[in-house]
Design a protein around this motif. Structure first.
Motif, PDB file in Angstrom:
ATOM      1  N   ASP A 117       0.855  -1.171   0.000  1.00 34.83           N
ATOM      2  CA  ASP A 117       0.000   0.000   0.000  1.00 34.83           C
ATOM      3  C   ASP A 117       0.900   1.232   0.000  1.00 34.83           C
ATOM      4  N   VAL A 149       0.310   4.817   4.333  1.00 29.46           N
ATOM      5  CA  VAL A 149      -0.403   4.185   5.448  1.00 29.46           C
ATOM      6  C   VAL A 149      -0.239   5.076   6.676  1.00 29.46           C
ATOM      7  N   ALA A 201      -4.600  -0.099  -1.404  1.00 25.81           N
ATOM      8  CA  ALA A 201      -5.096   1.258  -1.182  1.00 25.81           C
ATOM      9  C   ALA A 201      -4.036   2.300  -1.518  1.00 25.81           C
ATOM     10  N   GLN A 261      -4.265   4.711   3.149  1.00 26.92           N
ATOM     11  CA  GLN A 261      -4.938   3.904   4.165  1.00 26.92           C
ATOM     12  C   GLN A 261      -4.866   4.650   5.492  1.00 26.92           C
ATOM     13  N   ASP A 283      -5.553   4.349   9.292  1.00 27.15           N
ATOM     14  CA  ASP A 283      -5.803   3.490  10.447  1.00 27.15           C
ATOM     15  C   ASP A 283      -6.055   4.304  11.714  1.00 27.15           C
ATOM     16  N   PHE A 311      -8.793   4.253   1.812  1.00 30.02           N
ATOM     17  CA  PHE A 311      -9.391   3.198   2.632  1.00 30.02           C
ATOM     18  C   PHE A 311      -9.286   3.617   4.089  1.00 30.02           C
ATOM     19  N   THR A 350      -9.887   2.235   7.590  1.00 35.47           N
ATOM     20  CA  THR A 350     -10.026   0.912   8.187  1.00 35.47           C
ATOM     21  C   THR A 350     -10.966   0.955   9.390  1.00 35.47           C
TER      22      THR A 350
END
Length: 416
Positions: free
Chosen positions: A108, A111, A130, A133, A135, A154, A156
């Motif tokens: 990815d 992140v 992704a 991303q 998180d 994305f 999560t």
């Protein structure tokens, strides 16, 4: 949550010198072409070269990362530090040319594991799954680009209270799994929300569409699965398979999501605006979805305005003040049906009960791509009055062009 710049904060706190605010953090520079990982990294002339060097840096609240335009990097860029509400960690572009591109078919691309990041000026392309991303919590993506991913952005299940705004997510047109049987293909998402209380606003999302072994074609501008209280407002959607599809696995919820002042058009042969489910569906029930003041034009025959199936009821879906034109079915409900009012519909068929102020009529859009209303439109002045909770709060009380809501309201995303 919109994060304030030093200049804005200084204007709000005139007694505090702007130099003191600016001194809160260090700026680090990254240049994929001319940088050197052995350099100090604290000026454009001593920029670092790699994302690995950046990821290893001990960033602190108030620090800034400046990434040189025109460069390219192999991902991932993993951001694990955290800022604070008062001192976010900032990523921005500098120099001239195209945004720096991060790619990585094996990883990815960006992140964000930390909290309170303000990220702009990056382009994530052709990543493993992704582009971006999220998180963590209370992060903001603004002015980013994502393409050629399974999901452009994305969020999560652990990601909450993030904002994705003013970005271009185009051609995220890849499918994961994509094998025969199993009802498990997944992909072609502009934004995929698995977390709660996120905001998706002011973006242009296009080309979320891919071949699927299970479904023929699939994709969505904004997909919500197991996510609660997300607000999706003031976005432009073009040529996506679906604007939004909602679901929740058994034991999870996708409750209280709001879609307001979005403009949805497509020239594809297949498409839909909103798909949601009741309790009889394998990924239902999806409760408390609200769709207000959206403008939709999907002229092809295999199209659906909205569908509320497998146990629809007012607790599943409420619609107000939308303008929806499709070449197929303008709306579909079963069970007790959705709670609908103040809208204008045009389609080949319809299977739902119109609300007291809703009509079936030509809304007189300016054109196929310009969904403003011409004089004499039945949508003018048709909208029913709504409190701010219907469209996500007072901050979202404006039309797609930023015009405040006042006087007799028009149905659709534009006020006149």
């Amino acid at each position: 949550m919109r994060l304030l710049s030093v200049a804005v904060v200084a204007s709000l706190l005139p007694g505090l010198p702007s130099a003191a605010l600016a001194a809160a953090g260090t700026t680090y520079y990254v240049d994929s072409r001319a940088g050197d990982d052995a350099a100090a990294g604290t000026s454009a002339s001593t920029a670092w070269k790699s994302l690995e060097k950046l990821a290893a840096a001990e960033l602190k609240p108030g620090d800034t990362v400046a990434v040189k335009r025109g460069g390219s990097f192999a991902g991932p860029l993993t951001l694990e530090a955290s800022g604070t509400a008062a001192k976010p960690i900032t990523v921005k572009a500098y120099g001239s040319g195209a945004l720096a591109k991060i790619s990585g078919s094996e990883e990815d691309c960006v992140v964000v594991k930390g909290n309170h990041w303000a990220i702009s000026g990056l382009h994530a392309s052709n990543c493993r799954w992704a582009g971006f991303q999220l998180d963590g919590d209370n992060n903001e993506l603004s002015g980013v680009k994502a393409d050629r991913n399974i999901a452009g952005v994305f969020v999560t299940p652990s990601g909450s209270r993030n904002t994705i705004r003013d970005s271009v997510l185009t051609g995220n047109d890849r499918m994961s799994v994509n094998d025969e049987g199993g009802d498990n293909d997944s992909g072609a998402f502009g934004v995929l929300l698995n977390g709660d209380d996120n905001v998706v606003t002011g973006n242009t999302i296009s080309g979320s569409f891919a071949r699927s072994a299970d479904y023929g074609t699939d994709g969505a501008a904004v997909e919500i699965f197991n996510g609660d209280r997300n607000r999706v407002t003031h976005n432009i959607s073009r040529n996506n398979e679906t604007f939004t599809e909602l679901g929740a696995q058994k034991g999870k919820t996708a409750t209280g999501n709001v879609f307001a002042f979005n403009v949805v058009t497509s020239s594809r042969s297949r498409g839909s605006f909103l798909i949601t489910r009741g309790s009889r569906h394998i990924v239902g029930p999806v409760k408390g979805t609200i769709a207000v003041h959206n403008s939709v034009y999907l002229p092809a025959r295999d199209t659906v305005g909205w569908s509320c199936h497998d146990g629809c009821s007012p607790s599943i879906l409420k619609l107000r003040n939308n303008v929806i034109v499709v070449g197929g079915e303008s709306g579909w409900e079963d069970g007790a049906g959705a709670d609908e009012d103040g809208s204008v519909y045009q389609g080949r068929t319809a299977r739902f009960k119109l609300g007291p102020k809703s009509v079936m009529a030509d809304p007189k859009f300016v054109s196929k791509t310009d969904l403003r209303l011409r004089p004499g439109s039945p949508a003018l002045g048709r909208a029913v009055a709504l409190t701010p909770k219907w469209y996500g709060g007072k901050a979202f009380g404006k039309d797609i062009k930023g015009k405040p809501l006042a006087g007799p309201l028009d149905s659709g995303a534009y006020q006149h």
